[in-house]
Design a protein around this motif. Sequence first.
Motif, PDB file in Angstrom:
ATOM      1  N   VAL A 185     -53.885   1.434  10.732  1.00  0.00           N
ATOM      2  CA  VAL A 185     -54.119   0.122  11.133  1.00  0.00           C
ATOM      3  C   VAL A 185     -53.171  -1.008  10.324  1.00  0.00           C
ATOM      4  O   VAL A 185     -52.675  -2.263  10.712  1.00  0.00           O
ATOM      5  CB  VAL A 185     -55.558  -0.381  10.510  1.00  0.00           C
ATOM      6  CG1 VAL A 185     -55.833  -1.681  10.606  1.00  0.00           C
ATOM      7  CG2 VAL A 185     -56.443   0.497  11.418  1.00  0.00           C
ATOM      8  N   LYS A 219     -50.146  -0.390   9.597  1.00  0.00           N
ATOM      9  CA  LYS A 219     -48.805  -0.521  10.155  1.00  0.00           C
ATOM     10  C   LYS A 219     -49.085  -1.412  11.452  1.00  0.00           C
ATOM     11  O   LYS A 219     -48.179  -2.262  11.628  1.00  0.00           O
ATOM     12  CB  LYS A 219     -48.435   0.939  10.405  1.00  0.00           C
ATOM     13  CG  LYS A 219     -47.268   1.197  11.430  1.00  0.00           C
ATOM     14  CD  LYS A 219     -46.315   1.093  10.510  1.00  0.00           C
ATOM     15  CE  LYS A 219     -44.803   1.234  11.198  1.00  0.00           C
ATOM     16  NZ  LYS A 219     -43.619   0.637  10.574  1.00  0.00           N
ATOM     17  N   LEU A 220     -49.804  -1.221  12.051  1.00  0.00           N
ATOM     18  CA  LEU A 220     -50.168  -2.113  13.433  1.00  0.00           C
ATOM     19  C   LEU A 220     -50.117  -3.652  13.180  1.00  0.00           C
ATOM     20  O   LEU A 220     -49.589  -4.410  13.690  1.00  0.00           O
ATOM     21  CB  LEU A 220     -51.537  -1.714  14.286  1.00  0.00           C
ATOM     22  CG  LEU A 220     -51.708  -2.399  15.329  1.00  0.00           C
ATOM     23  CD1 LEU A 220     -51.061  -2.160  16.370  1.00  0.00           C
ATOM     24  CD2 LEU A 220     -53.327  -2.090  15.858  1.00  0.00           C
ATOM     25  N   TYR A 221     -50.936  -3.760  11.984  1.00  0.00           N
ATOM     26  CA  TYR A 221     -51.191  -5.313  11.940  1.00  0.00           C
ATOM     27  C   TYR A 221     -49.827  -6.013  11.223  1.00  0.00           C
ATOM     28  O   TYR A 221     -49.562  -7.009  11.335  1.00  0.00           O
ATOM     29  CB  TYR A 221     -52.301  -5.780  10.767  1.00  0.00           C
ATOM     30  CG  TYR A 221     -53.851  -5.465  11.325  1.00  0.00           C
ATOM     31  CD1 TYR A 221     -53.901  -4.778  12.521  1.00  0.00           C
ATOM     32  CD2 TYR A 221     -54.764  -6.511  10.580  1.00  0.00           C
ATOM     33  CE1 TYR A 221     -55.411  -4.777  12.827  1.00  0.00           C
ATOM     34  CE2 TYR A 221     -56.084  -6.490  11.226  1.00  0.00           C
ATOM     35  CZ  TYR A 221     -56.191  -5.704  12.348  1.00  0.00           C
ATOM     36  OH  TYR A 221     -57.486  -5.629  12.804  1.00  0.00           O
TER      37      TYR A 221
END
Lengths: 117, 591
Positions: free
Chosen positions: A13, A15-17
């Motif tokens: 999460v 990393k994604l954000y």
Amino acid sequence: MIKVLIIDDEVHVRKLYQEVLSREGYQVTAVGTGGEAFAALNESGYDLVILDIELENDSGLNILKQLKSSYPGLPIILNSAYAVYKADFHSWVADAYVLKSSDFKPLKDKIKELIHA
Amino acid sequence: MADLLKALASEERMTVLRSHFDDLPMGFFVTNCDGYVEYLNDEAAKLIGFESTLEAIGYSLYNVENIINCGLMDAFNSILTGRTFRKEELHCTNRQGHFAILNLYCSPHRGENGEIAGIFGIIQDVTESSKKKAELEEAIYELSIMSQVSEALSSTADLDDVVRIILTGVTANEGLGFNRAFLFLAKENEGYLEGKIAVGPTSPEEAGRIWSRLAGQKITLREMLNDYSQHENDSNSSLTTLIAGWRIPLDSSGAFSEAINLGRGIHVFAGEHTHRETTDILTRLGTESMAVAPIISKGRKLGLIAADNNITGKKISDSVVELLQTFANQTAVAIERSRLYDVQVERARELEEINRQLAESQDQIIRVEKMSVIGELTSSIAHELRNPLTVIGGFANLLVSTGQIDDAAEYLNIILSETHRAETVLHQVLDFSKASRARTRELQFNDLVVETHGLLLSKLRRDQAPPVLQLADENPHIWGNPEQLRHALYQFMLLTVEELTSECTIKMATATENRQVRLIIGFKGREPARAKVVTTLKQIFGNPTGTQKLSILVAGETLKYHGGDYGVEGSQDNLPRLYLELPRYTGGEND
């Protein structure tokens, strides 16, 4: 550049954000615990915090309380997979509450709204 | 006897008769064939009413009717034909007007040649023993009635039966023998006596009819009760009407209050009891004298029995008043028992109801616990799925937004579509999970529908026509979890609106039936909209898509969990309509 601090215990999460918000032009730092978050805030100023609630070894609502006590003017968005915390009185001190979703538009809109408020 | 006959035939018979019978403690007389007294002893002279034996000599007993007036003329004459007679307990009035009860034995006496020469007679005064015998019989019968009253009272706990038994006992001819009896029950908290029931004839004519029918019958109380119920209903009810609604203050100085305050029966006379209230009562009852006996149990004033002899005018003795009090005491016990019985019955009913509610609550708790566990479980699963879905969908979005993945674009869009679908499902599951945590309570059905309808309107797109809502006049109560029910109603409303609002007009109406409340979702439109409604409802409820299936499953189970149901039914215009129903809540009286 506007600096955003992300607090979430899930590495993917974070990393994604980081990817999503960096592409929006923000300078993003992502940490996994409350301790790391306060260390980052002490080291450098941030314009906005995105805070998960269900953390592995901590409660996002506790961190929220401490952040609001130490940094009263700092905008904080609660970002959780759980909608039920919306009804929790302790979550009301946050500036916004956005449910986690693969659709980032609501989150992006809320960041812009708070940054430019 | 042979010696006697010889003596009679002889000149010396008078001497012999005197020596045998003068001192006999019973009357003895001899007449000739013409009825003229030849001999009688002192006792016979006294009983027949002669001043002395000498006065009787030469007097003809053929004039027996004039002498002892007891209807024996024919019997007396028949002796001269050779017959005998024996009559006991003759109620006679002698020639001096004295009443006596006599036993009379007569037989012919014969001369030397066997011819009838006259009459022998023995007269025995049994007035005292007869009276005592009658008193004893009466006492035995009274005891029998009392015993039967006790027995009858112990066999019933119904207050109406109790008072009827008591009053029948009071008026039984050979019980207390009152002509009429009245029962007043106390409204102690309100401070007055109230007329409850009365037994007895309303007129002398009616009394004559009743008493002649019952005359001489030693019938049991049960038979009397049956007889009364068969014959005297009308008179009893009109007598009851006479006292119905009477209110007599408990704290006045009248005779009724006096008896209650004394705690014992009293005899009330028109001349002696001059309190206005008492004279009013006597006047209204049309009597000048009555016995009243208070009904008191453990100091509680329960009521009063009043009884009179207004038809026969028979004097009310002190002993009868005492006996009436004994009846009143029995009545007190019976009324107290009847009230206790009613209390017990009521408590038993309450306990049964509490037991039923407890069982229902236990069942409800188990079901709520199950639902709660299911809610917790689905909630935690859903949340565990939401994070990975966010990550998968998020990265897919990122890849698509780069614009550099031509070959993988189709697959990434599939990933995005399925992620969106999975997130929608999660959303529904989480809504249900949230609803499971709300508490059940009493709700008003129309209010619930209005709230849900409002929520639906806020979610409609601009191109979706808002469904019309029509509420029944009555706003019935239901029992349930408001969040779950709102969720269930919303899911059904949303399903129909999303699929059919562009095709036809949707009308949602509440309706109340005997034990059910309903939300009916109906459709209006012309062809081909009508065909579309049929097809769509068949698809939704016959072969739903995955998302529809989950919505119907969760919403339908929620209704069923609340004791309700849903389905598609025909309507007057032949278009099918969807109904959702729930049991009406009537404040703990639901089965």
